[in-house]
Design a protein around this motif. Structure first.
Motif, mmCIF file in Angstrom:
data_model
loop_
_atom_site.group_PDB
_atom_site.id
_atom_site.type_symbol
_atom_site.label_atom_id
_atom_site.label_comp_id
_atom_site.label_asym_id
_atom_site.label_seq_id
_atom_site.Cartn_x
_atom_site.Cartn_y
_atom_site.Cartn_z
ATOM 1 N N UNK A 21 56.077 14.040 33.706
ATOM 2 C CA UNK A 21 54.901 13.567 32.965
ATOM 3 C C UNK A 21 54.973 14.001 31.504
ATOM 4 N N UNK A 22 55.547 15.178 31.235
ATOM 5 C CA UNK A 22 55.682 15.633 29.854
ATOM 6 C C UNK A 22 56.657 14.749 29.095
ATOM 7 N N UNK A 26 44.938 10.337 20.942
ATOM 8 C CA UNK A 26 44.972 10.124 22.391
ATOM 9 C C UNK A 26 46.312 10.563 22.986
ATOM 10 N N UNK A 27 47.402 10.195 22.339
ATOM 11 C CA UNK A 27 48.736 10.558 22.840
ATOM 12 C C UNK A 27 48.968 12.067 22.740
ATOM 13 N N UNK A 31 55.599 12.684 25.910
ATOM 14 C CA UNK A 31 56.349 12.958 24.686
ATOM 15 C C UNK A 31 56.872 11.661 24.082
ATOM 16 N N UNK A 32 57.369 10.776 24.924
ATOM 17 C CA UNK A 32 57.879 9.497 24.442
ATOM 18 C C UNK A 32 56.749 8.678 23.815
ATOM 19 N N UNK A 33 55.592 8.644 24.461
ATOM 20 C CA UNK A 33 54.460 7.896 23.928
ATOM 21 C C UNK A 33 53.990 8.488 22.598
ATOM 22 N N UNK A 34 53.938 9.811 22.515
ATOM 23 C CA UNK A 34 53.503 10.469 21.283
ATOM 24 C C UNK A 34 54.512 10.234 20.158
ATOM 25 N N UNK A 35 55.793 10.267 20.482
ATOM 26 C CA UNK A 35 56.811 10.015 19.467
ATOM 27 C C UNK A 35 56.674 8.615 18.893
#
Length: 184
Positions: free
Chosen positions: A85-86, A72-73, A90-94
């Motif tokens: 937004x990127x 999802x991330x 990016x923070x959420x995916x990290x």
């Protein structure tokens, strides 16, 4: 004589305007190049994630929630369009990737898997390159923004179509400094 002075002043002002415009164009292009570097590293990481997830899935099939979160991330990161937004995506995916890597600590056979080690090394390399790309982008954005905000460029920059570039920043600094918690 006064005509020559007027012509000289007009020529000097014209040359300064051309120089100013060219400097702003150069700085805007450097900022765009910087953003492109971030985008390339994000795509490299996004391409690596499915391989990493599949490798971990083989050892930790019951950790379904983290696999779904990473997917999802990753999708949110690929959809993000602007710098702000990127950065948030990016923070959420990290964070999700950190939890995925943390799972490997519970599976010694996974940590010993050569494919997993290679993917983990590639991910670390990409993260380093992304950090360099972020610093470069922020430096070029800073230079462009400083030029746009400085006198006399501030008088004409916006009318010539130059806009400030946002910095690539982590939204929630407190959350970013806390390592992810994984419970088994």
């Amino acid at each position: 004589m006064s005509t020559l002075i007027v012509i000289a002043v007009i020529v000097v002002v014209g040359l300064y305007a051309v120089t100013l415009y060219n400097r702003l164009v150069r700085q805007r292009n450097l900022a765009r190049e910087g953003w492109s570097g971030i985008d390339v590293q994000l795509k490299r990481r996004a391409d690596l994630i499915p391989n990493l997830v599949e490798t971990v899935k083989g050892y930790a099939a019951h950790e379904k929630g983290i696999f779904e979160e990473v997917a999802e991330k990753r999708a949110a990161s690929m959809r993000a369009g602007d710098v702000t937004s990127q950065a948030a995506a990016d923070q959420a995916l990290s964070g999700a990737l950190g939890r995925l890597i943390a799972i490997s600590e519970a599976y010694p056979e996974l940590k010993a898997d050569a494919n997993f080690r290679q993917l983990q090394t590639e991910l670390a390399t990409i993260e380093d390159e992304m950090q360099k790309a972020r610093r470069y982008y922020n430096a070029t954005a800073r230079d462009l923004n400083t030029s746009i905000q400085s006198f006399p460029a501030v008088l004409v920059a916006q009318s010539l179509g130059f806009r400030e570039e946002p910095f690539y920043e982590i939204e929630d600094r407190a959350a970013a400094s806390v390592p992810p918690k994984v419970a088994f």
